[in-house]
Scaffold this motif. Structure first.
Motif, PDB file in Angstrom:
ATOM      1  N   ILE A  61       0.848  -1.181   0.000  1.00 46.21           N
ATOM      2  CA  ILE A  61       0.000   0.000   0.000  1.00 46.21           C
ATOM      3  C   ILE A  61       0.886   1.234   0.000  1.00 46.21           C
ATOM      4  N   SER A  62       0.469   2.250  -0.702  1.00 49.27           N
ATOM      5  CA  SER A  62       1.260   3.470  -0.828  1.00 49.27           C
ATOM      6  C   SER A  62       1.097   4.354   0.401  1.00 49.27           C
ATOM      7  N   VAL A  63       2.182   5.020   0.768  1.00 51.83           N
ATOM      8  CA  VAL A  63       2.108   5.985   1.856  1.00 51.83           C
ATOM      9  C   VAL A  63       1.143   7.112   1.511  1.00 51.83           C
ATOM     10  N   GLU A  64       0.890   7.325   0.214  1.00 56.92           N
ATOM     11  CA  GLU A  64      -0.034   8.377  -0.197  1.00 56.92           C
ATOM     12  C   GLU A  64      -1.487   8.046   0.152  1.00 56.92           C
ATOM     13  N   ALA A  65      -1.761   6.803   0.531  1.00 56.39           N
ATOM     14  CA  ALA A  65      -3.105   6.445   0.991  1.00 56.39           C
ATOM     15  C   ALA A  65      -3.369   6.935   2.412  1.00 56.39           C
ATOM     16  N   PHE A  66      -2.341   7.539   3.024  1.00 53.79           N
ATOM     17  CA  PHE A  66      -2.463   8.034   4.401  1.00 53.79           C
ATOM     18  C   PHE A  66      -2.277   9.544   4.374  1.00 53.79           C
ATOM     19  N   ILE A  79       3.402   8.770   8.107  1.00 50.72           N
ATOM     20  CA  ILE A  79       4.245   7.608   7.818  1.00 50.72           C
ATOM     21  C   ILE A  79       4.169   6.608   8.961  1.00 50.72           C
ATOM     22  N   GLN A  80       4.117   7.102  10.202  1.00 48.95           N
ATOM     23  CA  GLN A  80       3.965   6.190  11.343  1.00 48.95           C
ATOM     24  C   GLN A  80       2.636   5.451  11.266  1.00 48.95           C
ATOM     25  N   ARG A  81       1.562   6.144  10.883  1.00 50.72           N
ATOM     26  CA  ARG A  81       0.268   5.474  10.711  1.00 50.72           C
ATOM     27  C   ARG A  81       0.353   4.408   9.619  1.00 50.72           C
ATOM     28  N   TYR A  85      -0.150   0.369  10.109  1.00 53.89           N
ATOM     29  CA  TYR A  85      -1.166  -0.319   9.306  1.00 53.89           C
ATOM     30  C   TYR A  85      -0.555  -1.523   8.580  1.00 53.89           C
ATOM     31  N   CYS A  86       0.628  -1.334   7.992  1.00 56.81           N
ATOM     32  CA  CYS A  86       1.276  -2.411   7.246  1.00 56.81           C
ATOM     33  C   CYS A  86       1.658  -3.572   8.160  1.00 56.81           C
ATOM     34  N   LEU A  87       2.129  -3.275   9.349  1.00 55.65           N
ATOM     35  CA  LEU A  87       2.468  -4.335  10.300  1.00 55.65           C
ATOM     36  C   LEU A  87       1.233  -5.108  10.732  1.00 55.65           C
ATOM     37  N   GLU A  88       0.143  -4.404  10.943  1.00 56.72           N
ATOM     38  CA  GLU A  88      -1.097  -5.052  11.381  1.00 56.72           C
ATOM     39  C   GLU A  88      -1.741  -5.878  10.272  1.00 56.72           C
ATOM     40  N   ASN A  89      -1.513  -5.497   9.015  1.00 61.52           N
ATOM     41  CA  ASN A  89      -2.214  -6.113   7.891  1.00 61.52           C
ATOM     42  C   ASN A  89      -1.295  -6.855   6.924  1.00 61.52           C
ATOM     43  N   ASN A  90      -0.034  -7.050   7.344  1.00 61.93           N
ATOM     44  CA  ASN A  90       0.922  -7.828   6.549  1.00 61.93           C
ATOM     45  C   ASN A  90       1.073  -7.255   5.137  1.00 61.93           C
ATOM     46  N   GLU A 109       9.847  -2.028  12.999  1.00 66.30           N
ATOM     47  CA  GLU A 109      10.130  -3.288  13.695  1.00 66.30           C
ATOM     48  C   GLU A 109      10.222  -4.442  12.704  1.00 66.30           C
ATOM     49  N   ALA A 110      10.623  -5.602  13.231  1.00 68.59           N
ATOM     50  CA  ALA A 110      10.797  -6.801  12.411  1.00 68.59           C
ATOM     51  C   ALA A 110       9.503  -7.153  11.681  1.00 68.59           C
ATOM     52  N   GLY A 111       9.663  -7.658  10.456  1.00 69.02           N
ATOM     53  CA  GLY A 111       8.514  -8.069   9.665  1.00 69.02           C
ATOM     54  C   GLY A 111       8.009  -7.019   8.704  1.00 69.02           C
ATOM     55  N   LEU A 112       8.583  -5.831   8.745  1.00 74.22           N
ATOM     56  CA  LEU A 112       8.148  -4.736   7.877  1.00 74.22           C
ATOM     57  C   LEU A 112       9.061  -4.647   6.659  1.00 74.22           C
ATOM     58  N   ARG A 113       8.479  -4.355   5.507  1.00 67.36           N
ATOM     59  CA  ARG A 113       9.258  -4.066   4.295  1.00 67.36           C
ATOM     60  C   ARG A 113       8.821  -2.714   3.758  1.00 67.36           C
ATOM     61  N   ILE A 114       9.797  -1.820   3.605  1.00 62.53           N
ATOM     62  CA  ILE A 114       9.564  -0.497   3.029  1.00 62.53           C
ATOM     63  C   ILE A 114      10.303  -0.431   1.705  1.00 62.53           C
ATOM     64  N   VAL A 115       9.605  -0.021   0.641  1.00 63.67           N
ATOM     65  CA  VAL A 115      10.191   0.065  -0.692  1.00 63.67           C
ATOM     66  C   VAL A 115       9.983   1.484  -1.219  1.00 63.67           C
ATOM     67  N   GLY A 116      11.061   2.087  -1.756  1.00 66.10           N
ATOM     68  CA  GLY A 116      10.906   3.472  -2.185  1.00 66.10           C
ATOM     69  C   GLY A 116      11.856   3.897  -3.287  1.00 66.10           C
TER      70      GLY A 116
END
Length: 323
Positions: A61-66, A79-81, A85-90, A109-116
């Motif tokens: 999901i894009s950061v622009e959706a927030f 960005i924190q939101r 959201y990404c951690l909660e929804n994989n 935290e662990a389990g997050l992937r950020i692509v930019g």
């Protein structure tokens, strides 16, 4: 005949409307969903509405959706939101190409992937000494098992050093682009990957590896990072560097491995070009394996080395061993 056609016209129009009704309903529903995201709340707050799954098929999901809110100081809060959201929804978090964002500090935290790829994140002006742009310090991995990977990929992280105040005498020595730190309470390590990122204009460090962290830095580059584009200061830790370029700028080092905690460190370098200094100081019993390292116009400094070190296919330039 004309009277018959006029009488039949309303019937024909109603028939056409009825036939196309499902498509019209779908269009109205989609427009309504996007309007909800852009004008009201982020997907994580939409309580399962249609907007939450706009990019579900791609798993990102894009950061622009927030959207930014009136109470947000800069892009940090949204960005924190998005991260939460990404951690909660994989989901993976996407920063669109060409995007430019200003932040203070974001908890990851662990389990997050950020692509930019093609996006730039810049540190806000005049931040405190210990500001870390993306950090695990408040969400440390603590487990008997190693973590899932925390991945940051494709971003340019700009420390905005020229607008942070004095820093050339270590006034801002703990300002980092990415900070990896796992808990020492249990043996499981925080695993991280930094891929194809660029670190520039940092009062201290680009990426910093601290305690109980296993981090690979792959295909990255740095310029104007005061202590180093890659820095490690904690142990136990594993630092793997592949295809890294430390460019020569106005100031700064390419790498600084300077461990100030007890515990062993494993350092692996496989293809690195440094056009400025690199420093290596590790606790006794640590291991360094270096291959295809080229240092041009800089000094390779090794401090009090009582460890196993192997160097192959390398040109380390001027070597300075300090006991």
């Amino acid at each position: 005949m004309k009277k018959i056609m006029l009488l039949l016209l309303p019937v024909l129009l109603m028939s056409l409307l009825y036939i196309n009704m499902p498509e019209m309903v779908q269009i109205l529903s989609t427009n309504s969903a996007f309007q909800e995201v852009s004008n009201t709340v982020a997907p994580s707050e939409a309580q399962g509405g249609p907007a939450a799954d706009v990019q579900a098929a791609q798993g990102e999901i894009s950061v622009e959706a927030f959207p930014k809110r009136k109470t947000d100081k800069d892009d940090t809060e949204r960005i924190q939101r998005a991260v939460d959201y990404c951690l909660e929804n994989n989901k993976d978090l996407l920063f669109p190409s060409g995007g430019s964002y200003t932040v203070r500090q974001v908890d990851i935290e662990a389990g997050l992937r950020i692509v930019g790829y093609g996006a730039t994140v810049t540190l806000a002006d005049y931040q405190p000494k210990a500001t870390r742009m993306f950090t695990t310090q408040n969400r440390k991995w603590e487990s008997a098992e190693d973590s899932e990977y925390l991945i940051i990929e494709g971003l340019t992280l700009d420390g905005n050093c020229w607008n942070q105040g004095e820093f050339m005498n270590y006034e801002k020595e703990h300002q980092f682009g990415i900070f990896f730190s796992g808990s020492l309470e249990k043996k499981g390590m925080l695993r991280g990957r930094v891929i194809n990122c660029r670190f520039q204009n940092w009062c201290a460090d680009g990426v910093h590896v601290y305690t109980n962290a296993d981090v690979a830095v792959i295909g990255c580059s740095s310029i104007n990072c005061f202590r180093g584009g890659i820095v490690a200061s904690g142990s136990p830790s594993n630092v793997q560097i592949t295809d890294f370029v430390g460019e020569k700028g106005t100031f700064g080092n390419a790498m600084d491995i300077e461990i100030d905690t007890p515990g062993k460190v494993n350092l692996t370098i496989d293809a690195m070009q440094a056009y400025c200094n690199i420093d290596i100081e590790m606790p006794e019993g640590s291991v360094a394996t270096v291959a295809d390292l080229t240092v041009v116009g800089g000094i390779t400094k090794v401090y009090g080395f009582k460890n196993e070190i192997s160097v192959s296919d390398s040109n380390i330039g001027q070597l300075d061993v300090i006991n």
